[in-house]
Design a protein around this motif. Structure first.
Motif, PDB file in Angstrom:
ATOM      1  N   LEU A 143     -14.966  -0.369  18.017  1.00 29.05           N
ATOM      2  CA  LEU A 143     -13.607  -0.069  17.581  1.00 29.05           C
ATOM      3  C   LEU A 143     -12.982   1.023  18.440  1.00 29.05           C
ATOM      4  O   LEU A 143     -11.822   0.911  18.862  1.00 29.05           O
ATOM      5  CB  LEU A 143     -13.622   0.353  16.111  1.00 29.05           C
ATOM      6  N   VAL A 187     -10.597  -4.226   9.537  1.00 33.98           N
ATOM      7  CA  VAL A 187     -10.071  -4.298  10.903  1.00 33.98           C
ATOM      8  C   VAL A 187      -9.900  -5.756  11.308  1.00 33.98           C
ATOM      9  O   VAL A 187     -10.805  -6.571  11.102  1.00 33.98           O
ATOM     10  CB  VAL A 187     -11.023  -3.610  11.908  1.00 33.98           C
ATOM     11  N   TRP A 204     -11.967   5.983  12.505  1.00 34.09           N
ATOM     12  CA  TRP A 204     -11.624   5.331  11.241  1.00 34.09           C
ATOM     13  C   TRP A 204     -12.853   5.103  10.368  1.00 34.09           C
ATOM     14  O   TRP A 204     -12.739   4.955   9.157  1.00 34.09           O
ATOM     15  CB  TRP A 204     -10.920   4.003  11.519  1.00 34.09           C
ATOM     16  N   ILE A 225      -5.582  -2.053  11.331  1.00 35.54           N
ATOM     17  CA  ILE A 225      -6.631  -1.344  10.597  1.00 35.54           C
ATOM     18  C   ILE A 225      -6.048  -0.809   9.293  1.00 35.54           C
ATOM     19  O   ILE A 225      -4.960  -0.243   9.284  1.00 35.54           O
ATOM     20  CB  ILE A 225      -7.197  -0.163  11.411  1.00 35.54           C
ATOM     21  N   TYR A 257      -8.685  -7.838  14.812  1.00 34.48           N
ATOM     22  CA  TYR A 257      -8.382  -7.638  16.231  1.00 34.48           C
ATOM     23  C   TYR A 257      -8.179  -8.982  16.917  1.00 34.48           C
ATOM     24  O   TYR A 257      -8.916  -9.939  16.661  1.00 34.48           O
ATOM     25  CB  TYR A 257      -9.524  -6.875  16.904  1.00 34.48           C
TER      26      TYR A 257
END
Length: 257
Positions: A223, A111, A242, A98, A113
């Motif tokens: 998230l 982000v 965030w 992030i 992932y």
């Protein structure tokens, strides 16, 4: 006149000495470009700084002092010059990265992932405006990625589908050599509408605010759940929120340095 000249020479000499001393100090004690904290198992917490590459560096890469521990854990870094806060969490094959960009009027968060099976997901958010891009694997169709992408003409994020990196459903814009923009709308892998635009429509943050807020809520929940799961697995503290403009994810970095 002679006295004034001597004073001018003396001041110049002092300035040279001060500048030389500062350069020597920077050479011996360089200022860090970032500060970080690593939470892991062994050791449980390590704090340090990142410095610009030394002139005789063999790799040309920034240097961390002390060295950042390898292995699973959470690395939180604050880049003071760029005003960026970044987080990298690794647990086995699972990884999340992030970055929150704060050096602008419009803060943004990126982000990336990867789950335990190696499947990626990506989220880009303009804080205060909404989702720019959010894609994840479609559980019903292996190999397909679905999600949302902001559409300037619609003034909101619209559903998208990709297959083998090709757009199946959704809209996309491209900047042309003549400085105009091309617009294409896809359905079932085919272009059903296309046109050229002189400029991209301005984004109205208040338009479709309810839809954008709901989508932001879903993204924040997605998230937060992933971060909490990794925090529980690793038994380490991982900052959340965030996507909240009132939060400061990097506070734990410089709060105790």
């Amino acid at each position: 006149m002679k006295k004034d000249k001597l004073i001018g020479i003396s001041l110049s000499a002092v300035a040279v000495v001060v500048l030389g001393g500062w350069l020597v100090w920077q050479f011996i004690f360089p200022s860090p470009i970032a500060q970080w904290v690593f939470y892991g198992e062994k050791p449980s917490e390590v704090r340090g700084y990142t410095y610009s590459p030394a002139k005789d560096s063999a790799t040309g890469k920034p240097e961390n002092k002390p060295a950042i521990p390898k292995g699973d854990g959470a690395l939180l870094t604050f880049w003071s010059g760029a005003r960026q806060c970044s987080l990298v969490v690794k647990s086995g094959n699972e990884k999340i990265s992030i970055t929150r960009f704060q050096d602008s009027n419009q803060q943004s968060v990126q982000v990336q992932y990867i789950d335990e099976g190696g499947t990626p997901a990506e989220l880009n958010v303009q804080l205060g405006r909404g989702i720019s891009f959010w894609t994840y694997a479609d559980p019903a169709v292996p190999g397909d990625f679905i999600g949302w992408k902001f559409d300037n003409l619609a003034g909101k994020a619209v559903p998208v589908r990709y297959r083998h990196q090709k757009m199946i459903d959704g809209t996309q814009y491209k900047l042309l050599p003549n400085s105009r923009w091309s617009y294409e709308k896809y359905q079932n892998g085919k272009v059903v509408e296309s046109k050229q635009l002189d400029d991209l429509p301005a984004i109205d943050a208040n338009k479709n605010s309810k839809e954008e807020l709901e989508l932001m809520r879903q993204a924040n929940e997605w998230l937060s759940e992933n971060l909490q799961d990794m925090s529980d697995t690793l038994s380490v503290p991982i900052p959340d929120q965030w996507l909240n403009t009132n939060s400061d994810p990097c506070q734990s970095v410089y709060a105790e340095m």
